[in-house]
Write an enzyme that holds these catalytic residues in place. Structure first.
Site, mmCIF file in Angstrom:
data_model
loop_
_atom_site.group_PDB
_atom_site.id
_atom_site.type_symbol
_atom_site.label_atom_id
_atom_site.label_comp_id
_atom_site.label_asym_id
_atom_site.label_seq_id
_atom_site.Cartn_x
_atom_site.Cartn_y
_atom_site.Cartn_z
ATOM 1 N N ASN A 132 -21.404 7.016 27.076
ATOM 2 C CA ASN A 132 -20.349 6.032 27.285
ATOM 3 C C ASN A 132 -19.866 5.379 25.991
ATOM 4 O O ASN A 132 -18.823 4.735 25.973
ATOM 5 C CB ASN A 132 -20.806 4.949 28.268
ATOM 6 C CG ASN A 132 -22.218 4.469 28.026
ATOM 7 O OD1 ASN A 132 -23.176 5.106 28.481
ATOM 8 N ND2 ASN A 132 -22.367 3.375 27.310
ATOM 9 N N ARG B 139 -26.155 -1.087 36.818
ATOM 10 C CA ARG B 139 -26.673 -0.984 35.450
ATOM 11 C C ARG B 139 -28.170 -0.689 35.528
ATOM 12 O O ARG B 139 -28.894 -1.296 36.322
ATOM 13 C CB ARG B 139 -26.436 -2.282 34.681
ATOM 14 C CG ARG B 139 -24.973 -2.724 34.615
ATOM 15 C CD ARG B 139 -24.287 -2.254 33.364
ATOM 16 N NE ARG B 139 -22.903 -2.748 33.329
ATOM 17 C CZ ARG B 139 -22.533 -3.898 32.802
ATOM 18 N NH1 ARG B 139 -23.445 -4.699 32.255
ATOM 19 N NH2 ARG B 139 -21.254 -4.253 32.789
ATOM 20 N N ARG C 111 -20.104 -2.210 19.316
ATOM 21 C CA ARG C 111 -20.588 -0.868 19.658
ATOM 22 C C ARG C 111 -19.479 0.181 19.546
ATOM 23 O O ARG C 111 -19.677 1.242 18.950
ATOM 24 C CB ARG C 111 -21.150 -0.860 21.089
ATOM 25 C CG ARG C 111 -22.363 -1.725 21.340
ATOM 26 C CD ARG C 111 -23.525 -1.399 20.422
ATOM 27 N NE ARG C 111 -23.895 0.013 20.468
ATOM 28 C CZ ARG C 111 -24.643 0.616 19.539
ATOM 29 N NH1 ARG C 111 -25.072 -0.059 18.488
ATOM 30 N NH2 ARG C 111 -24.953 1.885 19.649
ATOM 31 N N ILE C 112 -18.312 -0.093 20.112
ATOM 32 C CA ILE C 112 -17.239 0.902 20.085
ATOM 33 C C ILE C 112 -16.589 0.959 18.709
ATOM 34 O O ILE C 112 -16.313 2.050 18.187
ATOM 35 C CB ILE C 112 -16.191 0.618 21.180
ATOM 36 C CG1 ILE C 112 -16.840 0.722 22.566
ATOM 37 C CG2 ILE C 112 -15.019 1.603 21.079
ATOM 38 C CD1 ILE C 112 -17.463 2.081 22.872
ATOM 39 N N THR D 115 -16.976 -3.278 39.585
ATOM 40 C CA THR D 115 -16.239 -2.250 38.858
ATOM 41 C C THR D 115 -14.831 -2.138 39.422
ATOM 42 O O THR D 115 -14.618 -2.306 40.627
ATOM 43 C CB THR D 115 -16.941 -0.879 38.942
ATOM 44 O OG1 THR D 115 -16.149 0.106 38.258
ATOM 45 C CG2 THR D 115 -17.123 -0.424 40.385
ATOM 46 N N LYS D 116 -13.892 -1.861 38.555
ATOM 47 C CA LYS D 116 -12.508 -1.611 38.962
ATOM 48 C C LYS D 116 -12.132 -0.154 38.710
ATOM 49 O O LYS D 116 -10.967 0.179 38.507
ATOM 50 C CB LYS D 116 -11.565 -2.554 38.216
ATOM 51 C CG LYS D 116 -11.795 -4.026 38.547
ATOM 52 C CD LYS D 116 -10.825 -4.930 37.792
ATOM 53 C CE LYS D 116 -11.084 -6.396 38.131
ATOM 54 N NZ LYS D 116 -10.172 -7.297 37.366
ATOM 55 N N SER E 93 -11.196 3.443 30.090
ATOM 56 C CA SER E 93 -12.593 3.039 29.912
ATOM 57 C C SER E 93 -13.454 4.279 29.749
ATOM 58 O O SER E 93 -12.992 5.409 29.961
ATOM 59 C CB SER E 93 -13.072 2.245 31.131
ATOM 60 O OG SER E 93 -13.119 3.081 32.279
ATOM 61 N N CYS E 94 -14.715 4.079 29.384
ATOM 62 C CA CYS E 94 -15.613 5.223 29.258
ATOM 63 C C CYS E 94 -15.759 5.944 30.591
ATOM 64 O O CYS E 94 -15.819 7.184 30.642
ATOM 65 C CB CYS E 94 -16.972 4.769 28.738
ATOM 66 S SG CYS E 94 -17.804 3.538 29.773
ATOM 67 N N THR E 95 -15.783 5.191 31.695
ATOM 68 C CA THR E 95 -15.994 5.820 32.997
ATOM 69 C C THR E 95 -14.739 6.519 33.512
ATOM 70 O O THR E 95 -14.837 7.578 34.140
ATOM 71 C CB THR E 95 -16.494 4.792 34.020
ATOM 72 O OG1 THR E 95 -15.650 3.638 34.008
ATOM 73 C CG2 THR E 95 -17.919 4.369 33.704
#
Length: 339
Positions: A322, A240, A11-12, A217-218, A158-160
């Protein structure tokens, strides 16, 4: 011209390649190779046709050794296809690779990066947070000016983290943040099954389209890596949801200054027009998640959802694509690493 190889064409990896052609950066970056264990036919097909981002504007063809991308002037870009599971055996030396964009999600340690370098690459940029021993972790727009020439193995976060950290910085710079919590409402990912199936995380054994699924999540650790002063000041949870793309982040922070909703929103507007231009966007339109699909910004703040309680507790809703936003930041960071 920066000579780039992509390791991992999921995907990325595919989004990065497509974003290169859509962002106008192709005159600065050349993709010379893609390492992917899947077959060329599938690689070309999924690059050309994407269920989330639509059809690629350029015609894609292939043979067993190359992907070919047609250009408007009638010429073609030729990208070498490599199928090598051992990253220490990749042909980066012969291909004169300046930078590897490692988009596998599998590798992320300093040692992993050095294996790419031993294979002939000059530098490596990981598409996820990676380990703490990396030379640097970059959230473009926030700390990309900390990159040094000797930083050879780097993470793009990351995206987030790319979504929430620029917003945190804008609010902290203006008002001072004491602490905060974040809930990430993330679209489904390919580590979730279509129907119930085995997984080490029992919640992720459940069908992705049937439930809202809490996951670990981290994110708070990612915030601390960029802002050490926020150690033990942020906590985060993540769920999710049954959508294929776009993430919403519910940010709550306690701030030092007494503020009103307009103070918060105007701060974001100002940042989006100045220090965080093209990184953070702002809207008050009555939009839903799909409206942010294919948006190149790291974050889009929905000002209509900003709330302030007792002058010091601030809640904000922040959107991001994202995949697409993060892919564009990979390219931005790559160009800084070139310098």
């Amino acid at each position: 011209m920066l000579r780039v190889a992509i390791n991992g064409f999921g995907r990325i990896g595919r989004s990065v390649l497509r974003a290169l052609y859509e962002s106008g950066k192709r005159d600065q970056i050349e993709i010379v190779a893609v390492n992917e264990l899947s077959q060329p036919e599938g690689m070309a097909h999924l690059l050309q046709y994407d269920s989330t981002h639509g059809r690629f504007l350029h015609k894609v063809t292939h043979d067993q050794e190359y992907l070919y991308i047609d250009l408007p002037n009638g010429s073609q870009d030729r990208i070498r296809i490599v199928h090598q599971a051992d990253i220490s055996l990749l042909p980066w030396q012969s291909l004169q690779v300046d930078l590897v964009l490692d988009c596998t999600g599998v590798y992320g340690s300093k040692a992993d990066g050095e294996r790419h370098i031993d294979a002939g690459a000059k530098k490596v940029l990981f598409s996820h947070p990676g380990s703490a021993d990396l030379d640097n972790t970059i959230i473009y727009g926030v700390n990309h000016d900390t990159l040094l020439p000797e930083h050879r193995v780097v993470s793009n976060g990351s995206c987030t983290t790319n979504c929430i950290i620029p917003v945190i910085k804008a609010i902290d710079d203006a008002f001072g943040i004491e602490s905060g919590t974040i809930t990430t409402i993330h679209s489904a990912m390919n580590d979730q099954p279509v129907i119930d199936a085995y997984h080490t995380d029992l919640r992720r054994t459940r069908a992705a389209s049937q439930s809202i699924i809490p996951v670990d999540t981290k994110l708070h650790k990612g915030i601390e890596r960029i802002f050490p002063k926020f150690s033990n000041k942020f906590e985060a949870i993540s769920v999710r949801v049954p959508t294929v793309n776009v993430t919403a982040m519910d940010l709550s922070v306690t701030i030092n200054t007494n503020v009103k909703v307009n103070d918060i929103n105007q701060t974001i507007v100002n940042a989006s027009q100045c220090t965080l231009h093209n990184i953070v966007d702002y809207t008050e339109a009555p939009l839903v998640s799909i409206d942010f699909n294919h948006d190149p910004h790291s974050a889009i703040v929905d000002g209509s959802q900003t709330r302030v309680s007792n002058g010091h507790l601030v809640k904000m809703l922040v959107w991001c694509d994202n995949e697409w936003g993060f892919a564009n930041r990979m390219l931005d960071t790559a160009l800084v690493m070139k310098k």
